[in-house]
Design a protein around this motif. Structure first.
Motif, PDB file in Angstrom:
ATOM      1  N   PHE A 147       0.723  -1.419  -0.042  1.00  0.00           N
ATOM      2  CA  PHE A 147      -0.083  -0.012   0.107  1.00  0.00           C
ATOM      3  C   PHE A 147       0.725   1.428   0.036  1.00  0.00           C
ATOM      4  N   ASN A 148       1.781   1.428   0.873  1.00  0.00           N
ATOM      5  CA  ASN A 148       2.431   2.586   0.937  1.00  0.00           C
ATOM      6  C   ASN A 148       3.807   2.508   0.186  1.00  0.00           C
ATOM      7  N   ASN A 149       3.929   1.311  -0.412  1.00  0.00           N
ATOM      8  CA  ASN A 149       5.233   1.196  -1.427  1.00  0.00           C
ATOM      9  C   ASN A 149       4.520   1.529  -2.843  1.00  0.00           C
ATOM     10  N   PHE A 150       3.496   1.645  -3.037  1.00  0.00           N
ATOM     11  CA  PHE A 150       2.926   2.142  -4.283  1.00  0.00           C
ATOM     12  C   PHE A 150       3.110   0.944  -5.370  1.00  0.00           C
ATOM     13  N   SER A 151       3.004  -0.254  -4.891  1.00  0.00           N
ATOM     14  CA  SER A 151       3.155  -1.546  -5.657  1.00  0.00           C
ATOM     15  C   SER A 151       1.993  -2.456  -5.422  1.00  0.00           C
ATOM     16  N   LEU A 152       0.816  -2.054  -5.527  1.00  0.00           N
ATOM     17  CA  LEU A 152      -0.293  -2.632  -5.144  1.00  0.00           C
ATOM     18  C   LEU A 152      -0.701  -3.632  -6.295  1.00  0.00           C
ATOM     19  N   LEU A 153      -0.942  -5.005  -5.939  1.00  0.00           N
ATOM     20  CA  LEU A 153      -1.080  -5.979  -6.885  1.00  0.00           C
ATOM     21  C   LEU A 153      -2.759  -5.981  -6.861  1.00  0.00           C
ATOM     22  N   PRO A 154      -3.684  -6.483  -7.863  1.00  0.00           N
ATOM     23  CA  PRO A 154      -4.916  -6.667  -8.040  1.00  0.00           C
ATOM     24  C   PRO A 154      -5.152  -8.149  -7.198  1.00  0.00           C
ATOM     25  N   THR A 155      -4.319  -8.847  -6.928  1.00  0.00           N
ATOM     26  CA  THR A 155      -4.497 -10.018  -6.226  1.00  0.00           C
ATOM     27  C   THR A 155      -4.286  -9.677  -4.551  1.00  0.00           C
ATOM     28  N   ASN A 156      -4.090  -8.366  -4.250  1.00  0.00           N
ATOM     29  CA  ASN A 156      -3.781  -8.470  -2.766  1.00  0.00           C
ATOM     30  C   ASN A 156      -4.989  -8.732  -1.956  1.00  0.00           C
ATOM     31  N   SER A 157      -4.853  -9.595  -0.940  1.00  0.00           N
ATOM     32  CA  SER A 157      -5.812  -9.967  -0.322  1.00  0.00           C
ATOM     33  C   SER A 157      -6.500  -9.111   0.751  1.00  0.00           C
ATOM     34  N   TYR A 158      -5.924  -8.028   1.452  1.00  0.00           N
ATOM     35  CA  TYR A 158      -5.986  -7.067   2.099  1.00  0.00           C
ATOM     36  C   TYR A 158      -7.093  -5.975   1.427  1.00  0.00           C
ATOM     37  N   LEU A 159      -6.726  -6.041   0.044  1.00  0.00           N
ATOM     38  CA  LEU A 159      -7.457  -4.937  -0.776  1.00  0.00           C
ATOM     39  C   LEU A 159      -8.941  -5.532  -0.945  1.00  0.00           C
ATOM     40  N   TYR A 160      -8.818  -6.786  -1.464  1.00  0.00           N
ATOM     41  CA  TYR A 160     -10.037  -7.477  -1.724  1.00  0.00           C
ATOM     42  C   TYR A 160     -11.187  -7.433  -0.536  1.00  0.00           C
ATOM     43  N   GLY A 161     -10.426  -7.896   0.623  1.00  0.00           N
ATOM     44  CA  GLY A 161     -11.286  -8.029   2.076  1.00  0.00           C
ATOM     45  C   GLY A 161     -11.765  -6.554   2.329  1.00  0.00           C
ATOM     46  N   HIS A 162     -10.859  -5.368   1.948  1.00  0.00           N
ATOM     47  CA  HIS A 162     -11.676  -4.184   2.082  1.00  0.00           C
ATOM     48  C   HIS A 162     -12.715  -3.757   0.993  1.00  0.00           C
ATOM     49  N   TRP A 163     -12.576  -4.255   0.041  1.00  0.00           N
ATOM     50  CA  TRP A 163     -13.732  -4.041  -1.164  1.00  0.00           C
ATOM     51  C   TRP A 163     -14.991  -4.920  -0.498  1.00  0.00           C
ATOM     52  N   LYS A 164     -14.686  -6.149  -0.163  1.00  0.00           N
ATOM     53  CA  LYS A 164     -15.795  -6.982   0.293  1.00  0.00           C
ATOM     54  C   LYS A 164     -16.510  -6.273   1.436  1.00  0.00           C
ATOM     55  N   ALA A 165     -15.848  -5.819   2.370  1.00  0.00           N
ATOM     56  CA  ALA A 165     -16.342  -5.363   3.610  1.00  0.00           C
ATOM     57  C   ALA A 165     -17.244  -4.034   3.478  1.00  0.00           C
ATOM     58  N   MET A 166     -17.072  -3.152   2.464  1.00  0.00           N
ATOM     59  CA  MET A 166     -17.332  -2.141   2.012  1.00  0.00           C
ATOM     60  C   MET A 166     -18.792  -2.375   1.206  1.00  0.00           C
ATOM     61  N   PHE A 167     -18.903  -3.336   0.293  1.00  0.00           N
ATOM     62  CA  PHE A 167     -19.938  -3.662  -0.233  1.00  0.00           C
ATOM     63  C   PHE A 167     -20.934  -4.460   0.540  1.00  0.00           C
ATOM     64  N   ALA A 168     -20.296  -4.998   1.749  1.00  0.00           N
ATOM     65  CA  ALA A 168     -21.377  -5.615   2.866  1.00  0.00           C
ATOM     66  C   ALA A 168     -22.174  -4.638   3.490  1.00  0.00           C
ATOM     67  N   VAL A 169     -21.501  -3.474   3.705  1.00  0.00           N
ATOM     68  CA  VAL A 169     -22.130  -2.197   4.438  1.00  0.00           C
ATOM     69  C   VAL A 169     -23.362  -1.641   3.375  1.00  0.00           C
ATOM     70  N   ILE A 170     -23.013  -1.760   2.114  1.00  0.00           N
ATOM     71  CA  ILE A 170     -23.933  -1.217   1.327  1.00  0.00           C
ATOM     72  C   ILE A 170     -25.231  -2.122   1.247  1.00  0.00           C
ATOM     73  N   ALA A 171     -24.936  -3.276   1.060  1.00  0.00           N
ATOM     74  CA  ALA A 171     -25.796  -4.477   0.978  1.00  0.00           C
ATOM     75  C   ALA A 171     -26.807  -4.220   2.140  1.00  0.00           C
ATOM     76  N   GLN A 172     -26.323  -4.196   3.360  1.00  0.00           N
ATOM     77  CA  GLN A 172     -27.090  -4.184   4.466  1.00  0.00           C
ATOM     78  C   GLN A 172     -27.989  -2.849   4.568  1.00  0.00           C
TER      79      GLN A 172
END
Length: 515
Positions: free
Chosen positions: A91-116
């Motif tokens: 994240f702070n090395n500006f070398s994020l990969l689309p496969t980053n599991s933390y990034l995907y976890g953040h994405w899912k958690a945010m959309f879970a709020v919207i769904a609720q």
């Protein structure tokens, strides 16, 4: 409150499992359907509490969600490229990969709020209410949905967006596409405008602390319009004022006039982070509420931020060998001499294996937190110093320099610092670092709001992406840590769309440039 949150979690799991089963089975006689769940106004309240509970997760917007905000900025970062497969370091090395599991976890958690939130909003009118709470609950769900959409659109740009529950595979497929950024902003503004006219209390009573108020709605509307002006309308490139800036000014001024105190200087800076005053500090507009000593709903940040051998954040010395919540030397050097906020916000650890700075802003040194460090800090999401500095920014864009400086000096005076006029004309160090009003306001925001998850968004709002690349590259690598400044480029304006999302439909879920 604890019982409500536990019930809310159970309710969410029931809804989630029921929906998942419906994808696999034509009929499940044991499943509790959504329509069966929403019967009374208590059911709606529990569902709404479920929205808040999902939002406060550290994978969403919780107190330790800094990986997705502050660690992207020049304030802090994971100064370790080995732990957890090196994924946080990306994240702070500006070398994020689309496969980053933390990034995907953040994405899912945010959309879970919207769904609720969508479930609450789709079913609230089907329930009989005995009082006037329906418009308030509706407004709170709209507020939370808008807040999450605002975070998503600033982090990813075009995003999938739906405002209704998705209950079948066909609906999910039909909704799997990225909506253009201006349309997302339109939905955010529509939700918040409706919430602003709902009859929400201007200030929530102490017993309902943590729920959205009219102050919070007006704050967010002002911030949304200001961001839209600066990033979509070209405001940070010198564009003339327009209706979005006028709207930002209107809602921020409205929020400022809703304050229950006279002068900011009458509220000590530290009261915002004082466990004993979290329910009474009038500067706080909206916060995530935690329960001191509770093994489930306590605040983690004081204990987790403290470095080995230290006793500033919590009253016991930690056994762990960690260096705590890291602070960049770039931030340390930005604070002006004798700024008391620097002393409160960060502490230097002299322990032989650390010898570095860590975050001490959210401390809880009371014995009530216990040996386990079960802190009682509420995490501030919105407070009036932020409103005041955004009003300084608005007036700067208008070209009303005197008014902008007046707002800026409100915050500087509370911090015990010289006025902007004095510092910008007599302090050579200040004059060199902040040669214009825009950089002075950005500096004040950094000093005042450090580690409150604003810095990355401030950088995106104050600079065009090309100017931001120049700004970041001008930093001293030695003050940044292991992360490489040279990696930062125009691609880093947005995060990559998670790989698991792009493979659903590579055309409609197109990847952001550079990834």
């Amino acid at each position: 409150m604890k019982q409500k949150f536990v019930q809310a979690i159970a309710m969410f799991l029931i809804l989630f499992c029921s929906c998942k089963k419906s994808f696999l089975e034509q009929s499940n006689p044991d499943a509790i359907t959504v329509s069966q769940y929403f019967v009374s106004e208590t059911d709606v309240l529990l569902a709404l509490n479920g929205c808040y509970n999902l939002m406060r997760s550290n994978s969403a917007l919780g107190e330790e969600s800094d990986l997705y905000t502050d660690q992207r900025s020049d304030d802090t970062g994971t100064n370790d490229n080995q732990s957890n497969a090196g994924e946080p370091f990306q994240f702070n090395n500006f070398s994020l990969l689309p496969t980053n599991s933390y990034l995907y976890g953040h994405w899912k958690a945010m959309f879970a709020v919207i769904a609720q939130c969508n479930q609450v909003l789709a079913n609230i009118n089907k329930v009989t209410f005995t009082d006037s709470l329906r418009p308030q609950y509706t407004a709170e769900a709209q507020f939370l949905r808008a807040l999450i959409l605002f975070h998503l659109v600033r982090k990813w740009g075009d995003i999938p967006m739906t405002t209704v529950p998705l209950t079948t595979p066909a609906q999910i497929t039909d909704s799997t596409y990225r909506v253009k950024t201006p349309l997302v902003y339109n939905q955010i503004i529509a939700d918040l405008t409706a919430a602003a006219h709902s009859g929400l209390p201007v200030v929530q009573p102490s017993a309902n602390r943590g729920h959205a108020s009219l102050q919070a709605v007006n704050f967010l509307l002002g911030q949304v319009y200001l961001t839209k002006f600066a990033t979509l309308d070209g405001g940070n490139s010198g564009a003339a004022p327009n209706s979005d800036l006028d709207s930002a000014n209107y809602y921020l001024t409205t929020c400022y006039n809703e304050r229950t105190f006279t002068n900011l200087s009458g509220i000590p800076y530290t009261d915002n982070f004082n466990v004993a005053k979290k329910a009474t500090c009038p500067e706080l507009i909206w916060q995530i509420v935690f329960i001191q000593g509770d093994p489930t709903y306590y605040s983690h940040i004081a204990a987790d931020a403290q470095a080995q051998g230290e006793v500033v954040n919590v009253y016991f010395k930690r056994v762990s060998s960690g260096v705590g919540y890291n602070v960049t030397h770039d931030l340390v050097k930005e604070y002006e001499a004798n700024d008391p906020r620097a002393t409160w916000n960060m502490t230097y650890d002299t322990f032989h294996t650390v010898k570095d700075w860590y975050v001490s802003k959210f401390r809880d040194t009371s014995a009530a937190a216990g040996q386990n460090g079960y802190g009682g800090n509420d995490f501030p999401m919105m407070r009036y110093a932020d409103v005041i500095l955004m009003l300084a920014e608005v007036n700067m864009y208008y070209g009303k320099t005197a008014q902008a400086i007046q707002y800026l000096d409100i915050v500087r005076t509370r911090a015990g610092l010289p006025t902007y006029e004095v510092s910008s004309s007599t302090d050579p160090n200040y004059m060199q670092k902040f040669p214009n009003l825009k950089l002075a306001i950005l500096h004040e925001r950094r000093s005042e709001l450090a580690f409150e998850h604003h810095r990355w968004f401030d950088l995106l709002r104050f600079f065009s992406i090309n100017d931001l690349v120049t700004y970041i590259h001008s930093k001293n690598q030695a003050d940044w840590g292991l992360a490489q400044i040279a990696n930062f480029s125009t691609k880093d304006e947005y995060y990559p769309i998670p790989y698991n999302e792009t493979i659903l439909d590579p055309v409609k879920m197109y990847q952001n440039p550079g990834y």
